[in-house]
Design a protein around this motif. Structure first.
Motif, PDB file in Angstrom:
ATOM      1  N   ALA A 178       0.833  -1.205   0.000  1.00 49.68           N
ATOM      2  CA  ALA A 178       0.000   0.000   0.000  1.00 49.68           C
ATOM      3  C   ALA A 178       0.866   1.253   0.000  1.00 49.68           C
ATOM      4  CB  ALA A 178      -0.937  -0.010   1.213  1.00 49.68           C
ATOM      5  N   VAL A 179       1.914   1.253   0.823  1.00 48.06           N
ATOM      6  CA  VAL A 179       2.836   2.391   0.856  1.00 48.06           C
ATOM      7  C   VAL A 179       3.545   2.543  -0.485  1.00 48.06           C
ATOM      8  CG1 VAL A 179       4.927   3.312   1.910  1.00 48.06           C
ATOM      9  CG2 VAL A 179       3.157   2.293   3.350  1.00 48.06           C
ATOM     10  N   ALA A 180       3.952   1.415  -1.070  1.00 51.31           N
ATOM     11  CA  ALA A 180       4.607   1.460  -2.374  1.00 51.31           C
ATOM     12  C   ALA A 180       3.685   2.036  -3.433  1.00 51.31           C
ATOM     13  CB  ALA A 180       5.075   0.060  -2.783  1.00 51.31           C
ATOM     14  N   ALA A 181       2.404   1.676  -3.371  1.00 49.47           N
ATOM     15  CA  ALA A 181       1.442   2.225  -4.329  1.00 49.47           C
ATOM     16  C   ALA A 181       1.323   3.731  -4.190  1.00 49.47           C
ATOM     17  CB  ALA A 181       0.080   1.561  -4.126  1.00 49.47           C
ATOM     18  N   ILE A 182       1.359   4.223  -2.957  1.00 54.01           N
ATOM     19  CA  ILE A 182       1.320   5.670  -2.724  1.00 54.01           C
ATOM     20  C   ILE A 182       2.546   6.332  -3.344  1.00 54.01           C
ATOM     21  CG2 ILE A 182       1.446   7.463  -0.955  1.00 54.01           C
ATOM     22  CD1 ILE A 182      -0.208   5.585   0.848  1.00 54.01           C
ATOM     23  N   GLY A 183       3.706   5.704  -3.158  1.00 57.88           N
ATOM     24  CA  GLY A 183       4.931   6.242  -3.745  1.00 57.88           C
ATOM     25  C   GLY A 183       4.885   6.272  -5.259  1.00 57.88           C
ATOM     26  N   VAL A 184       4.333   5.210  -5.861  1.00 56.94           N
ATOM     27  CA  VAL A 184       4.208   5.164  -7.317  1.00 56.94           C
ATOM     28  C   VAL A 184       3.290   6.275  -7.811  1.00 56.94           C
ATOM     29  CG1 VAL A 184       3.268   3.826  -9.228  1.00 56.94           C
ATOM     30  CG2 VAL A 184       4.771   2.737  -7.566  1.00 56.94           C
ATOM     31  N   MET A 185       2.175   6.489  -7.114  1.00 60.00           N
ATOM     32  CA  MET A 185       1.254   7.556  -7.509  1.00 60.00           C
ATOM     33  C   MET A 185       1.920   8.924  -7.385  1.00 60.00           C
ATOM     34  SD  MET A 185      -2.528   6.393  -6.184  1.00 60.00           S
ATOM     35  CE  MET A 185      -2.038   6.132  -4.481  1.00 60.00           C
ATOM     36  N   ALA A 186       2.686   9.117  -6.308  1.00 61.08           N
ATOM     37  CA  ALA A 186       3.373  10.389  -6.132  1.00 61.08           C
ATOM     38  C   ALA A 186       4.414  10.598  -7.225  1.00 61.08           C
ATOM     39  CB  ALA A 186       4.045  10.442  -4.753  1.00 61.08           C
TER      40      ALA A 186
END
Length: 383
Positions: free
Chosen positions: A307-315
């Motif tokens: 989930a954190v990685a997905a946030i980073g990808v979106m950012a």
């Protein structure tokens, strides 16, 4: 169970740090920068060292001739009488007859840094006490001079400098090179600046008063230094003067159309960064979002980590600014990681026809313990 959780901690930490950095970079890059102070009218001398007929040289220099400023002088300098840039300056004189344009042709060499040598030669023609130094491949807005020189009215300010955005002039590798500037360099500066750092100065623009230049020993103090733009700011800071990051953002052309040219260019940048701040450079890898998120998720295959990685990808995608740039981002970050790894070793960089050492003792900064340190990831402008 406890042992398994402990084994995932490094991956979880890496993912969180990298995603957090990407979020901060995206947020700060989209905030409207605070204005750095008014519109100045004091006379300005602009110093432009030139070398060769670079792509779009006329178009970039012409933006200076269109300044909405009451009194400014443009001083161009070349080393050779047959330099093709001379024809560009003569064309500017014909097309902008109202502009005060001086041309200095002087082969005399002062020290190992040929750009600084050129500046020393053309400085004698500068008539005004407010000076602006800018690289030849920079395009500027019409109110550029009025805005970047305004903070110099404060006698506590030593240098005003500008961020810049990359303008690709070619195909894939040119666009990848522009992302180096727009998606990695500029956000890193904004993060460091938000943290209170002033330890930067970029060749895209450096504005200062004549007395501040004299206080550090003039351009001669930079004649044997590799990262002359960084040191111009650092030496003024060592004299107790502040550096201001202007709200003006200028544009620089990214012309590399082959991977080999881009690799050589970026490796020079990265090795120069390493020479200025080795500890900070060692931790730069956390800013390479895609490889770090992938590695973190691999080391800690847990739902919260994904989930954190997905946030980073979106950012990171938000930072890229367009769908096409977002699709190139994994390649861009992978090249950054490879360049960083290569830059950890090596003692020399190549600039034009010169091979320069990054281990010159002049490249070691004298740190002021009362000044906050930058992250150490800002590439100086090419010499």
């Amino acid at each position: 169970m406890a042992a398994e959780l402990a084994a995932t901690l490094p991956g979880a930490a890496l993912t969180c740090v990298s995603a957090g950095y990407a979020l901060a970079a995206a947020w700060l890059s989209r905030r409207a920068p605070a204005a750095s102070g008014g519109m100045a009218t004091a006379p300005v001398s602009v110093l432009k060292p030139l070398c060769g007929a670079e792509p779009r040289l006329y178009e970039n220099l012409a933006t200076l001739c269109r300044q909405r400023h009451p009194s400014f002088q443009l001083v161009f300098g070349v080393r050779a009488a047959d330099d093709p840039a001379i024809a560009v300056v003569e064309r500017l004189r014909r097309d902008f007859p109202a502009c005060d344009i001086a041309l200095v042709v002087d082969p005399q060499v002062h020290g190992t840094n040929l750009k600084v040598s050129n500046l020393i030669n053309l400085f004698a023609q500068a008539r005004h006490d407010v000076l602006v130094i800018a690289d030849s491949d920079i395009a500027v807005p019409p109110d550029y001079l009025a805005r970047v020189t305004a903070p110099l009215a404060d006698r506590g300010v030593g240098v005003v400098t500008c961020l810049y955005r990359g303008h690709p002039t070619g195909g894939l590798w040119s666009r990848i090179g522009a992302q180096f500037i727009n998606d990695w360099f500029a956000p890193s500066v904004r993060i460091a600046h938000a943290g209170g750092s002033q330890r930067f100065a970029f060749g895209a623009t450096i504005a200062l008063r004549r007395d501040a230049l004299a206080a550090i020993g003039g351009f001669a103090a930079l004649s044997d230094r590799l990262a002359d733009d960084y040191w111009l700011g650092e030496l003024t800071r060592q004299h107790g003067l502040r550096t201001v990051l202007s709200d003006v953002v200028v544009t620089t052309d990214v012309t590399e159309d082959r991977f080999s040219d881009l690799w050589r260019h970026e490796l020079r940048w990265l090795r120069t960064i390493r020479s200025l701040n080795p500890p900070g450079f060692a931790f730069t890898f956390i800013t390479f979002t895609w490889p770090m998120l992938a590695l973190g998720a691999l080391l800690a295959p847990l739902p919260p980590v994904f989930a954190v990685a997905a946030i980073g990808v979106m950012a990171r995608s938000l930072l890229a600014g367009s769908v096409a740039a977002a699709l190139r981002a994994p390649l861009r970050d992978a090249l950054l990681l490879a360049g960083w790894a290569f830059a950890l070793a090596g003692k020399r960089v190549q600039w034009r026809e010169q091979v320069l050492s990054v281990r010159d003792p002049h490249t070691r900064p004298v740190l002021n313990p009362e000044q906050p340190s930058s992250t150490g990831i800002h590439p100086p402008r090419p010499l």
